[in-house]
Design an enzyme around this catalytic site. Structure first.
Site, PDB file in Angstrom:
ATOM      1  N   SER A   6       0.651  -1.343  -0.017  1.00  0.00           N
ATOM      2  CA  SER A   6      -0.126   0.040   0.056  1.00  0.00           C
ATOM      3  C   SER A   6       0.859   1.252   0.015  1.00  0.00           C
ATOM      4  CB  SER A   6      -0.930   0.089   1.188  1.00  0.00           C
ATOM      5  OG  SER A   6      -0.150   0.113   2.260  1.00  0.00           O
ATOM      6  N   HIS A  43       1.020   4.103   7.133  1.00  0.00           N
ATOM      7  CA  HIS A  43       0.410   5.119   5.963  1.00  0.00           C
ATOM      8  C   HIS A  43       0.981   6.496   6.139  1.00  0.00           C
ATOM      9  CE1 HIS A  43      -2.679   2.209   4.498  1.00  0.00           C
ATOM     10  NE2 HIS A  43      -1.842   1.877   4.013  1.00  0.00           N
ATOM     11  N   ASP A  66      -7.630   6.311   3.973  1.00  0.00           N
ATOM     12  CA  ASP A  66      -8.355   5.248   4.902  1.00  0.00           C
ATOM     13  C   ASP A  66      -9.405   5.684   5.495  1.00  0.00           C
ATOM     14  OD1 ASP A  66      -5.523   4.357   4.501  1.00  0.00           O
ATOM     15  OD2 ASP A  66      -4.849   4.412   6.407  1.00  0.00           O
TER      16      ASP A  66
END
Length: 167
Positions: free
Chosen positions: A56, A106, A131
């Site tokens: 990701s 992230h 998210d």
């Protein structure tokens, strides 16, 4: 004469044995201390490394890479950064997501203030959408260390851990 000579020889022999024993104890102590130092360093390093389990965040880092992190709370009682004040847009953080059972790594893309409370909007670099939930400072566990504008990464070594964990 020979009795005196034997006594001197025995005395020298005993002194030599005593010196050898002392040297041996010194070397053993030195070796034990070096092992203790290696273990302490390994424990500290392991608390500051995190294996990437998904793609990701590509191309910033890849599955199997290890990122170096600074922790909000270490198990030896130190706070290395404050998630309320030390996080900026573009920082990469490790946080406890409401939507995923493992910690997520992230990037912070926005900082929001809602009813006097701070929240972060977070997104994976390789994801098309952010998210699903805003992230509070309490959810943040760590921040990836940067040197200049570069994330501190050890490429591919984490595959061993992923293999052992069956991921």
């Amino acid at each position: 004469m020979s009795k005196k000579r034997n006594n001197r020889k025995n005395k020298k022999k005993n002194q030599k044995e005593l010196e050898d024993t002392s040297k041996s104890k010194y070397h053993l102590t030195k070796e034990i201390l070096s092992y203790v130092l290696i273990i302490v360093i390994a424990v500290i390093l392991s608390a500051h490394l995190n294996v990437v389990v998904s793609g990701s965040m590509e191309p910033s880092f890849y599955r199997g890479d290890i990122v170096a992190i600074e922790n909000v709370h270490t198990y030896y009682g130190m706070q290395e950064f404050d998630p309320y004040n030390d996080i900026k847009i573009n920082d990469v953080v490790v946080y406890d997501a409401q939507w995923y059972p493992e910690p997520v790594i992230h990037r912070v893309i926005d900082i929001n203030e809602i009813n006097g409370s701070k929240y972060y909007t977070i997104k994976g670099d390789n994801n098309e959408v952010e998210d699903p939930y805003l992230v509070s400072p309490e959810q943040i566990r760590a921040k990836v260390i940067t040197i200049g504008d570069n994330l501190l990464i050890i490429p591919k070594i984490g595959y061993i851990t992923l293999w052992f964990r069956g991921l």
